[in-house]
Scaffold this motif. Structure first.
Motif, PDB file in Angstrom:
ATOM      1  N   ARG A 111      -3.526 -42.304  12.863  1.00  0.00           N
ATOM      2  CA  ARG A 111      -3.548 -41.740  11.512  1.00  0.00           C
ATOM      3  C   ARG A 111      -3.701 -42.829  10.454  1.00  0.00           C
ATOM      4  N   GLY A 112      -4.358 -42.435   9.369  1.00  0.00           N
ATOM      5  CA  GLY A 112      -4.418 -43.246   8.166  1.00  0.00           C
ATOM      6  C   GLY A 112      -3.827 -42.455   7.012  1.00  0.00           C
ATOM      7  N   PRO A 113      -3.795 -43.032   5.821  1.00  0.00           N
ATOM      8  CA  PRO A 113      -3.193 -42.346   4.670  1.00  0.00           C
ATOM      9  C   PRO A 113      -3.830 -40.997   4.347  1.00  0.00           C
ATOM     10  N   ASP A 114      -5.099 -40.829   4.706  1.00  0.00           N
ATOM     11  CA  ASP A 114      -5.799 -39.590   4.359  1.00  0.00           C
ATOM     12  C   ASP A 114      -6.008 -38.656   5.546  1.00  0.00           C
ATOM     13  N   THR A 115      -5.463 -39.007   6.709  1.00  0.00           N
ATOM     14  CA  THR A 115      -5.623 -38.150   7.883  1.00  0.00           C
ATOM     15  C   THR A 115      -4.952 -36.806   7.642  1.00  0.00           C
ATOM     16  N   PRO A 116      -5.656 -35.712   7.820  1.00  0.00           N
ATOM     17  CA  PRO A 116      -5.052 -34.399   7.551  1.00  0.00           C
ATOM     18  C   PRO A 116      -3.957 -34.054   8.554  1.00  0.00           C
ATOM     19  N   ASP A 117      -2.999 -33.266   8.101  1.00  0.00           N
ATOM     20  CA  ASP A 117      -1.980 -32.726   9.001  1.00  0.00           C
ATOM     21  C   ASP A 117      -2.608 -31.618   9.840  1.00  0.00           C
ATOM     22  N   GLU A 118      -2.058 -31.413  11.024  1.00  0.00           N
ATOM     23  CA  GLU A 118      -2.538 -30.348  11.897  1.00  0.00           C
ATOM     24  C   GLU A 118      -1.370 -29.651  12.574  1.00  0.00           C
ATOM     25  N   ILE A 119      -1.586 -28.406  12.963  1.00  0.00           N
ATOM     26  CA  ILE A 119      -0.637 -27.658  13.784  1.00  0.00           C
ATOM     27  C   ILE A 119      -1.359 -27.245  15.057  1.00  0.00           C
ATOM     28  N   TRP A 120      -0.817 -27.660  16.185  1.00  0.00           N
ATOM     29  CA  TRP A 120      -1.397 -27.303  17.472  1.00  0.00           C
ATOM     30  C   TRP A 120      -0.533 -26.225  18.108  1.00  0.00           C
ATOM     31  N   LEU A 121      -1.140 -25.126  18.495  1.00  0.00           N
ATOM     32  CA  LEU A 121      -0.442 -24.043  19.173  1.00  0.00           C
ATOM     33  C   LEU A 121      -0.708 -24.130  20.671  1.00  0.00           C
ATOM     34  N   VAL A 122       0.364 -24.025  21.444  1.00  0.00           N
ATOM     35  CA  VAL A 122       0.276 -24.293  22.878  1.00  0.00           C
ATOM     36  C   VAL A 122       1.122 -23.286  23.649  1.00  0.00           C
ATOM     37  N   GLU A 123       0.621 -22.901  24.796  1.00  0.00           N
ATOM     38  CA  GLU A 123       1.420 -22.191  25.801  1.00  0.00           C
ATOM     39  C   GLU A 123       1.377 -23.070  27.036  1.00  0.00           C
ATOM     40  N   HIS A 124       2.505 -23.668  27.370  1.00  0.00           N
ATOM     41  CA  HIS A 124       2.523 -24.676  28.431  1.00  0.00           C
ATOM     42  C   HIS A 124       2.629 -24.064  29.825  1.00  0.00           C
ATOM     43  N   ALA A 125       2.126 -24.812  30.800  1.00  0.00           N
ATOM     44  CA  ALA A 125       2.486 -24.562  32.189  1.00  0.00           C
ATOM     45  C   ALA A 125       3.970 -24.902  32.341  1.00  0.00           C
ATOM     46  N   ALA A 126       4.634 -24.308  33.325  1.00  0.00           N
ATOM     47  CA  ALA A 126       6.078 -24.468  33.481  1.00  0.00           C
ATOM     48  C   ALA A 126       6.485 -25.929  33.610  1.00  0.00           C
ATOM     49  N   VAL A 127       7.475 -26.344  32.800  1.00  0.00           N
ATOM     50  CA  VAL A 127       7.951 -27.729  32.831  1.00  0.00           C
ATOM     51  C   VAL A 127       9.310 -27.815  32.156  1.00  0.00           C
ATOM     52  N   TYR A 128      10.181 -28.673  32.688  1.00  0.00           N
ATOM     53  CA  TYR A 128      11.399 -29.061  31.993  1.00  0.00           C
ATOM     54  C   TYR A 128      11.132 -30.397  31.310  1.00  0.00           C
ATOM     55  N   THR A 129      11.572 -30.548  30.079  1.00  0.00           N
ATOM     56  CA  THR A 129      11.426 -31.843  29.405  1.00  0.00           C
ATOM     57  C   THR A 129      12.787 -32.319  28.908  1.00  0.00           C
ATOM     58  N   LEU A 130      13.027 -33.595  29.121  1.00  0.00           N
ATOM     59  CA  LEU A 130      14.231 -34.259  28.640  1.00  0.00           C
ATOM     60  C   LEU A 130      13.881 -35.042  27.390  1.00  0.00           C
ATOM     61  N   GLY A 131      14.699 -34.921  26.358  1.00  0.00           N
ATOM     62  CA  GLY A 131      14.493 -35.700  25.154  1.00  0.00           C
ATOM     63  C   GLY A 131      14.780 -37.166  25.386  1.00  0.00           C
ATOM     64  N   GLN A 132      14.530 -37.961  24.377  1.00  0.00           N
ATOM     65  CA  GLN A 132      14.641 -39.419  24.500  1.00  0.00           C
ATOM     66  C   GLN A 132      16.032 -39.844  24.979  1.00  0.00           C
ATOM     67  N   ALA A 133      17.057 -39.176  24.490  1.00  0.00           N
ATOM     68  CA  ALA A 133      18.424 -39.495  24.899  1.00  0.00           C
ATOM     69  C   ALA A 133      18.981 -38.429  25.833  1.00  0.00           C
TER      70      ALA A 133
END
Length: 221
Positions: free
Chosen positions: A27-49
Motif C-alpha cells: 500500500r501507498g498513501p493513495d491505495t484505496p481501501d477494499e472489503i473482501w468477502l470470503v466463504e472459507h473451506a473448513a479451518v481452525y485458526t489461532l491468533g498471534q497469541a
C-alpha cells in the motif's frame, strides 16, 4: 469509494491471508481501501497469541496459526468473512474505534434482521445474541449469550487487515472442538438457528455495504 469483491469460494485460508498481507505491504498513501468477502473451506485458526490448549479436538480440520488478534476460531462453509483492508491513519481512526465500528455494523445488521438482543459482551470482542431465557425476554443480561460473529484484526504501518466473521447457515459442530475465542463452554450460533432465513451471498453483500458506508463516513486524517 471502497471496492467490495467476493473471492472464489470456498477460499483456502492460507492463500487469502497471504493476499491480504501482500496488499497491505504494497500500500501507498493513495491505495484505496477494499472489503473482501470470503466463504472459507473448513479451518481452525489461532491468533498471534492463541493458546493451543484451546483446541480440544480438531479432528480432520486443519489448524493454522495466523497473525490476527484473538484466540482460536473456526471458519467454514455457511459463514461469511468480511476482510477489511483499511488505512486507519487516513481514516483518522484508532484501533479501539475501528473495532467498535465493525461490531456496531454487525449489531445493527442483526437487529434489522429481527435479532433485537444483538450486543457486545464485556471483555470478549465480537457480537452475541441472547439464547434460552434471554432470547424470550429480549434482555442480553437475562441469560446465556451465544456468539454469532467473531472479530480479529492486524495493523501494519497504520493499515488494518483481517476482519469479522458472521455465522449465517453453517454446521456449528466444529465449534465444539475448540474453546471459541478462548472461552470454555462458549456457545455459538448462526442466523439460521436464530430463525433468520438468508444466504451467505445476501448477508455478505449487505454486511459489506454497511461496512463501506460507515468507513466512508469516518473523518479523514
Amino acid at each position: 469509494m471502497i471496492a467490495v469483491k467476493w473471492l472464489p469460494r470456498p477460499a483456502p485460508y492460507p492463500e487469502v491471508w497471504q493476499a491480504m498481507q501482500d496488499y497491505t505491504e504494497g500500500r501507498g498513501p493513495d491505495t484505496p481501501d477494499e472489503i473482501w468477502l470470503v466463504e472459507h473451506a473448513a479451518v481452525y485458526t489461532l491468533g498471534q497469541a492463541g493458546k493451543p490448549e484451546h483446541i480440544l479436538n480438531s479432528g480432520a480440520i486443519p489448524v493454522l496459526r495466523s497473525n490476527r488478534g484473538g484466540q482460536v476460531t473456526y471458519h467454514g462453509p455457511g459463514q461469511v468473512v468480511a476482510y477489511c483492508l483499511v488505512d486507519l491513519r487516513r481514516a483518522g481512526m484508532y484501533v479501539k474505534e475501528y473495532v467498535a465500528l465493525l461490531e456496531d455494523v454487525v449489531i445493527e445488521l442483526l437487529r434489522d434482521l429481527g435479532l433485537a438482543g444483538a450486543c457486545r459482551k464485556p471483555g470478549a470482542p465480537g457480537v452475541y445474541v441472547p439464547v434460552g431465557k434471554a432470547a424470550y425476554s429480549g434482555e442480553a443480561d437475562a441469560g446465556e449469550l451465544a456468539k454469532i460473529a467473531a472479530l480479529g484484526i492486524k495493523v501494519r504501518n497504520g493499515c488494518a487487515y483481517h476482519g469479522i466473521a458472521l455465522n449465517v447457515d453453517m454446521d456449528l459442530s466444529p465449534f465444539l472442538g475448540i474453546n471459541p475465542c478462548g472461552y470454555e463452554g462458549l456457545r455459538t450460533t448462526d442466523l439460521a438457528e436464530q430463525g433468520v432465513a438468508a444466504t451467505v451471498q445476501e448477508v455478505g453483500e449487505e454486511l459489506a455495504r454497511r461496512l463501506a458506508e460507515q468507513l466512508q463516513r469516518a473523518p479523514q486524517g
